[in-house]
Design a protein around this motif. Structure first.
Motif, PDB file in Angstrom:
ATOM      1  N   LYS A   1      13.523  15.378 -32.471  1.00  0.00           N
ATOM      2  CA  LYS A   1      14.717  15.911 -31.813  1.00  0.00           C
ATOM      3  C   LYS A   1      15.887  14.948 -31.966  1.00  0.00           C
ATOM      4  O   LYS A   1      16.915  15.282 -32.546  1.00  0.00           O
ATOM      5  CB  LYS A   1      14.434  16.148 -30.327  1.00  0.00           C
ATOM      6  CG  LYS A   1      15.683  16.480 -29.530  1.00  0.00           C
ATOM      7  CD  LYS A   1      15.370  16.752 -28.071  1.00  0.00           C
ATOM      8  CE  LYS A   1      15.005  15.499 -27.298  1.00  0.00           C
ATOM      9  NZ  LYS A   1      16.136  14.589 -27.086  1.00  0.00           N
TER      10      LYS A   1
ATOM     11  N   GLU B   1      20.426   2.871 -26.078  1.00  0.00           N
ATOM     12  CA  GLU B   1      20.768   1.609 -25.407  1.00  0.00           C
ATOM     13  C   GLU B   1      22.272   1.372 -25.444  1.00  0.00           C
ATOM     14  O   GLU B   1      22.843   0.830 -24.496  1.00  0.00           O
ATOM     15  CB  GLU B   1      20.001   0.459 -26.061  1.00  0.00           C
ATOM     16  CG  GLU B   1      18.498   0.684 -25.960  1.00  0.00           C
ATOM     17  CD  GLU B   1      17.679  -0.563 -26.150  1.00  0.00           C
ATOM     18  OE1 GLU B   1      18.172  -1.499 -26.787  1.00  0.00           O
ATOM     19  OE2 GLU B   1      16.541  -0.584 -25.636  1.00  0.00           O
TER      20      GLU B   1
ATOM     21  N   ARG C   1      18.872  13.481 -21.654  1.00  0.00           N
ATOM     22  CA  ARG C   1      17.800  12.533 -21.937  1.00  0.00           C
ATOM     23  C   ARG C   1      17.802  11.567 -20.763  1.00  0.00           C
ATOM     24  O   ARG C   1      18.824  10.904 -20.514  1.00  0.00           O
ATOM     25  CB  ARG C   1      18.169  11.846 -23.239  1.00  0.00           C
ATOM     26  CG  ARG C   1      17.246  10.797 -23.750  1.00  0.00           C
ATOM     27  CD  ARG C   1      17.813  10.395 -25.110  1.00  0.00           C
ATOM     28  NE  ARG C   1      17.136   9.294 -25.729  1.00  0.00           N
ATOM     29  CZ  ARG C   1      15.991   9.401 -26.382  1.00  0.00           C
ATOM     30  NH1 ARG C   1      15.382  10.555 -26.465  1.00  0.00           N
ATOM     31  NH2 ARG C   1      15.459   8.352 -26.965  1.00  0.00           N
TER      32      ARG C   1
ATOM     33  N   SER D   1       7.147   3.923 -29.256  1.00  0.00           N
ATOM     34  CA  SER D   1       7.104   5.353 -28.938  1.00  0.00           C
ATOM     35  C   SER D   1       5.833   5.711 -28.176  1.00  0.00           C
ATOM     36  O   SER D   1       5.803   6.689 -27.447  1.00  0.00           O
ATOM     37  CB  SER D   1       7.192   6.178 -30.201  1.00  0.00           C
ATOM     38  OG  SER D   1       8.447   6.019 -30.777  1.00  0.00           O
TER      39      SER D   1
HETATM   40  P1  ATP Z   1      12.355  12.045 -30.943  1.00  0.00           P
HETATM   41  O1  ATP Z   1      10.887  11.841 -31.144  1.00  0.00           O
HETATM   42  O2  ATP Z   1      12.774  13.436 -30.977  1.00  0.00           O
HETATM   43  O3  ATP Z   1      13.211  11.150 -31.764  1.00  0.00           O
HETATM   44  P2  ATP Z   1      12.768  10.400 -28.714  1.00  0.00           P
HETATM   45  O4  ATP Z   1      13.853   9.606 -29.292  1.00  0.00           O
HETATM   46  O5  ATP Z   1      12.902  10.771 -27.267  1.00  0.00           O
HETATM   47  O6  ATP Z   1      12.559  11.734 -29.420  1.00  0.00           O
HETATM   48  P3  ATP Z   1      11.123   8.129 -28.712  1.00  0.00           P
HETATM   49  O7  ATP Z   1      12.185   7.325 -29.324  1.00  0.00           O
HETATM   50  O8  ATP Z   1       9.724   7.972 -29.109  1.00  0.00           O
HETATM   51  O9  ATP Z   1      11.402   9.660 -28.918  1.00  0.00           O
HETATM   52  O10 ATP Z   1      11.250   7.942 -27.154  1.00  0.00           O
HETATM   53  C1  ATP Z   1      10.303   8.459 -26.275  1.00  0.00           C
HETATM   54  C2  ATP Z   1      10.738   8.215 -24.853  1.00  0.00           C
HETATM   55  O11 ATP Z   1      10.786   6.813 -24.614  1.00  0.00           O
HETATM   56  C3  ATP Z   1      12.138   8.716 -24.528  1.00  0.00           C
HETATM   57  O12 ATP Z   1      12.149  10.049 -24.126  1.00  0.00           O
HETATM   58  C4  ATP Z   1      12.553   7.794 -23.407  1.00  0.00           C
HETATM   59  O13 ATP Z   1      12.043   8.250 -22.189  1.00  0.00           O
HETATM   60  C5  ATP Z   1      11.876   6.501 -23.760  1.00  0.00           C
HETATM   61  N1  ATP Z   1      12.796   5.625 -24.492  1.00  0.00           N
HETATM   62  C6  ATP Z   1      13.496   5.896 -25.608  1.00  0.00           C
HETATM   63  N2  ATP Z   1      14.210   4.851 -26.008  1.00  0.00           N
HETATM   64  C7  ATP Z   1      13.963   3.860 -25.127  1.00  0.00           C
HETATM   65  C8  ATP Z   1      14.382   2.512 -24.992  1.00  0.00           C
HETATM   66  N3  ATP Z   1      15.214   1.968 -25.871  1.00  0.00           N
HETATM   67  N4  ATP Z   1      13.911   1.808 -23.961  1.00  0.00           N
HETATM   68  C9  ATP Z   1      13.061   2.352 -23.094  1.00  0.00           C
HETATM   69  N5  ATP Z   1      12.627   3.595 -23.157  1.00  0.00           N
HETATM   70  C10 ATP Z   1      13.055   4.364 -24.157  1.00  0.00           C
END
Ligand code: ATP
Length: 952
Positions: A354, A433, A549, A464
């Protein structure tokens, strides 16, 4: 350069203290090198590039051209034909005016030409592939002149200070200056699959083996986890990887499915023609009751052998694929593995991330929830200007200490940098961030100041799988009461009680909240109760269902720095701070692309790490799923067996809160259901899923080097719409390839049958000489075929279901078409041949009695022109199409017809090609017969339309 002299020879870096290493390279861990130093070192050490080895040598590429069975057959034909001419010379039976060895020379010339053409195309393709590889080669984050910058890997010099994080492919060898939880996979170098834990502070014995040098990192290896600051010690060919020349990645030159199909096709054609030759020879001998016509039969056989080989085809295919790759780059899709160009057209399912792919990845915080109140935040983009509002009224932050506390966590538990570039606020790092730094900035809480107030001493990095991260900061300075900043310091002092360290955690709200035992209210922490938990989760759902988000924040006072790899126990007993919801708007162009996918029979699926409600809101908005669509979460997926998952995959279009390993299971389940899956990924752990997918797609901007390395295609703009555009190109390429194969092979079959018919009809002599056949196969077939390769997409190219990549080249009526058209072609030319033979042998015929042969030759060529025009569409009639939409076809038909006429009317060419001048009425008759071909194909289209059959 400074007076300092840089090391000339080998230094045992792993036995040196960091400071000594920095000294030796005259560098500085905080400032890095100056531009002048970099310039001088580039002069001294050269660029950080490996000399390309591997791939095939030019000689090998050239030789490979002549292993093709069809070219081998042509060489055989040339030799036999040469022998026959030689025999005729000796016997004195050479016909008057005939140049001996003409056919042999012509055939050999074609063989050599084909070889050279193939060579040029292939070496170009290899070079292009190597260039593409370079284009997608990693960039490196470094510190130069005291500033962060991203540079191309080849610009690194010894003494540079580079920063590593998870997913990075390391671009040079280096000595660790500092690190946190750093794990590096060094299998490219040591063959050891297990990741190695690295340490900065150690010095090692001189004789430590490569795999044990845990204070060094090496070029070509991959950071699996953690982060580090590294002093570059070796670049280019002096790195460990550079030393082992055989390890250099060779250019991937496996044959594409199409090339394999072409080899098969060659085998079928050659063996088919040999069988036909045998039939004709045996039939001829039986007919003549002896060997009296052996020479005629041999000539017929040779001509048939030449006729069956589509000499122009290999070149046309290579050009088509190269053009396809170029067109895809124009659409921002970089093809890393050539087969992807053809197979993209077969995609039935696109699994897309996404964040960043379906959405813009430009995050703006819109709401903050803390202490049971939801605040709205105004402002645009990454500009740190905006208000905090409650019920439409701007609030005073001093009266809401919880917000300030939350914002400190936003600023400190953060690795992004906000800076002004050319007057515009921009971020370096993760946009999620970046949005948090901007948010803090809106309240005057500056990341830099707070990071020096609360220096980071350790961290548990984001992944992730974990969906959270924590930083551990030293807080003594704050606790001892430095001057207050925006009224926050007393709050921090309140956090700390008597502890020296503070851990800030942020991540997925549900998971973070589950790890909290207390909540921060007013300026102190109290145990959290169930009601508060329910309220927080309801607020989270409320924000998520608007497509925001959402991240949850917490902190924990600590008396000592927790040991590395203790995150599971350390990130417990946290104090809850609040929620931050940010908007990541869908990309506007994606809506149309999703609709296009659906029409094309391709199912888009969203696979995201984000919350299910956020995922659903965005999926609804983009048309990926409807309101009652089921969302499968990572947790549910975890509990399912492979069998259960397989039953669900065709029904579910949204997967939320998934981890990378779930992606792999989803692809596998889809594949078991016979789907042809394209899958996007960006993280280091997405690599297995990308490899497993039929088309693995990495993100060009946000993707890690590891994911790019595992992919078949890189999206230069990270955009879902680009995948759809590339899929469309893939369909166009494959359709065009099928189109010109139909065109060329239909003609070959027609030629072979016509040649075979002549002796069987007792016409005496071969209607076409090998030279004329070569001309037809190369020029009259080749030029229009090239033009057909750039045929623009038919309007319905994205309105029909995808083709199976496993289907045979003859599938969907192609084989039947070739045979049918070949026979029609043969019937037309045999009818003409029969008429022309009788006409030119009638008493009183003014010209040469062999003129019938030229009429057959001309009819075959001109009929192919009609074929080229008609075949542009399978279903549309030619009069329904814009004749100017492919000017190349029009141009090639005109040019080829003029060339053909020159062979008949320009005396030297006539002599060389052994043709005879045709009278205008003879030419008219040839054109009349040829036109029947066009009429037949158009008639077929009308027929199929009447019976409601659509051919694709
Ligand atoms: P996609 O898989 O569609 O790219 P995404 O960016 O939400 O989605 P991830 O980057 O794996 O997927 O993030 C998963 C979850 O981790 C997010 O929904 C958020 O809750 C948390 N998250 C994302 N970025 C951070 C961060 N920099 N620090 C802490 N938690 C984060």
């Amino acid at each position: 350069m400074s007076a300092h002299s840089l090391p000339e020879g080998a230094v045992v870096w792993h036995s040196l203290e960091v400071d000594k290493a920095l000294d030796l390279l005259d560098s500085n861990a905080d400032r890095g090198l100056t531009p002048q130093e970099v310039e001088q070192r580039l002069q001294k050490y050269g660029t950080n590039e490996l000399e390309e080895h591997g791939g095939r040598s030019p000689w090998q590429i050239l030789l490979d051209q002549f292993t093709n069975i069809m070219l081998l057959m042509l060489i055989g034909v040339a030799l036999i034909s040469g022998f026959l001419d030689f025999w005729a010379l000796r016997q004195g039976t050479l016909k008057v005016g005939e140049v001996p060895f003409k056919d042999t020379i012509a055939i050999m010339a074609i063989v050599v030409l084909n070889g050279i053409l193939g060579y040029v195309q292939e070496s170009r393709a290899e070079k292009a592939l190597a260039a593409l590889k370079k284009l997608s080669s990693p960039s490196v984050r470094i510190i130069r002149n005291g500033k962060l910058a991203d540079v191309a890997g080849k610009e690194l010099v010894p003494g540079d200070v580079m920063l590593l994080e998870a997913g990075v492919q390391i671009s040079a060898d280096g000595r660790l200056i500092e690190q946190s939880n750093l794990q590096v996979r060094e299998s490219a170098l040591t063959g050891e699959a297990e990741a190695v834990n690295k340490q900065a502070v150690l010095t090692l014995p001189e004789d430590a083996a490569l795999g044990d040098r845990i204070n060094l990192v090496f070029q070509g290896t991959e950071v699996v986890q953690g982060r580090a600051k590294v002093l570059v010690t070796n670049t280019g060919m002096t790195t460990e990887l550079g030393k082992i020349a055989t390890m250099l990645q060779s250019v991937d030159s496996e044959p594409t499915p199409l090339q394999q199909r072409m080899t098969q096709l060659g085998n079928v054609l050659v063996s088919g023609s040999l069988i036909l030759v045998a039939i004709v020879v045996v039939g001829g001998i039986i007919q003549a009751r002896g060997f009296s016509n052996l020479q005629d039969l041999l000539e017929v056989s040779l001509s048939m052998a030449v006729a069956v080989v589509p000499e122009g085809l290999p070149a046309v295919i290579t050009v088509t694929l190269a053009l396809g790759t170029q067109r895809m780059v124009r659409h921002h899709a970089l093809i890393r593995k050539l087969p992807a160009v053809e197979t993209l057209g077969s995609v039935t399912t696109i699994c897309s991330d996404k964040t960043g792919t379906l959405t813009q990845n430009k995050m703006v915080v819109q709401s903050v929830y803390t202490n049971q109140k939801a605040f709205r935040v105004t402002g645009e983009g990454y500009t740190p200007e905006g208000d905090f509002q409650l019920d439409g009224q701007k609030i005073d932050l001093d009266e809401n200490p919880e917000i300030s506390a939350l914002l400190v966590a936003c600023a400190v538990c953060n690795d992004s940098v906000l800076q002004k570039e050319a007057g515009v606020w921009a971020i370096l790092g993760d946009p999620t961030e970046g949005a948090l730094v901007t948010l803090a900035g809106k309240a005057g809480i500056e990341k830099d100041q707070w990071q020096s107030k609360l220096p980071r001493v350790s961290e548990f990095p984001f992944s992730s799988e974990r969906k959270r991260m924590s930083v551990i900061c030293q807080a003594e300075a704050v606790a001892t009461g430095e001057p207050a900043m925006n009224g926050v310091d007393p709050v921090i002092a309140g956090f700390l009680e008597s502890e020296q360290y503070l851990m800030f955690t942020k991540g997925s709200p549900e998971l973070t909240l589950a790890r909290c035992t207390e909540i921060y209210v007013g300026d102190t922490s109290t145990p959290i109760n169930e009601e508060q938990r329910t309220q927080i989760l309801a607020a989270n759902d409320q924000m998520a269902s608007q497509g925001l988000r959402v991240l949850g924040f917490a902190y924990k006072p600590l008396s000592e720095v927790p040991p590395e790899a203790s995150e599971d126990t350390s990130e417990n007993g946290l104090v809850w701070l609040g929620l931050v919801g940010m908007l990541d708007a869908p990309r506007p162009e994606v809506r149309a692309s999703v609709a296009e996918c659906r029409q094309a029979g391709i199912r888009p699926i969203m696979i995201t790490g984000d919350h299910q409600l956020t995922a659903r809101a965005i999926a609804l908005d983009l048309g990926i799923a409807d309101a009652d669509a089921r969302v499968l979460t990572g947790q549910e997926l975890q509990r399912m067996t492979d069998q259960e998952l397989e039953e669900q995959v065709d029904l579910v279009s949204i997967y939320a809160r998934v981890s990378p390993e779930h992606k792999l299971r989803i692809v596998q389940a889809l594949q078991r259901r016979g789907r042809f899956v394209a899958m996007t990924g960006d993280g280091v752990n997405d690599a297995p899923a990308l490899k497993q997918a039929d088309i693995g797609i990495a993100m060009g901007i946000t993707g890690t080097d590891v994911s790019k390395e595992a992919s078949d295609m890189v999206l230069l703009d990270d955009n879902f719409a680009t995948i759809v555009a590339a899929t469309k190109e893939g369909r166009v390429v494959y359709t065009n390839i099928r189109r010109f194969i139909k065109y060329i092979l239909g003609s070959n079959i027609g030629e072979v049958l016509t040649i075979a018919a002549a002796p069987l009809m007792g016409l005496g002599g071969v209607p076409l000489t090998p030279l004329q056949i070569l001309w037809m196969n190369l020029v009259t077939d080749g030029l229009p075929a090239l033009a057909l390769a750039v045929e623009p997409p038919e309007p319905d190219v994205m309105q029909r279901p995808p083709f199976s990549p496993r289907e045979s080249i003859f599938a969907r009526g192609l084989g039947a078409y070739m045979v049918r058209i070949g026979i029609v072609f043969a019937i037309i030319s045999i009818a003409l041949m029969s008429w022309a033979y009788n006409y030119t042998h009638a008493a009183g015929y003014p010209g040469n009695p062999d003129t019938w042969k030229t009429m057959v030759f001309t009819t075959l060529c001109i009929a192919q022109m009609g074929h080229a025009i008609a075949i542009r569409s399978n279903n549309q009639l030619t009069i329904e199409m814009n004749p100017f939409s492919n000017l190349f076809v029009l141009g090639s038909v005109i040019v080829t017809t003029i060339l053909q006429l020159m062979l008949i009317y320009v005396p030297p060419l006539r002599a060389f090609f052994g043709t005879h001048e045709l009278s205008l009425s003879e030419l008219g008759i040839c054109i009349g017969f040829s036109a029947l071909m066009f009429v037949w194909i158009e008639g077929e289209k009308i027929f199929f339309r009447l019976i409601g059959k659509k051919t694709v």
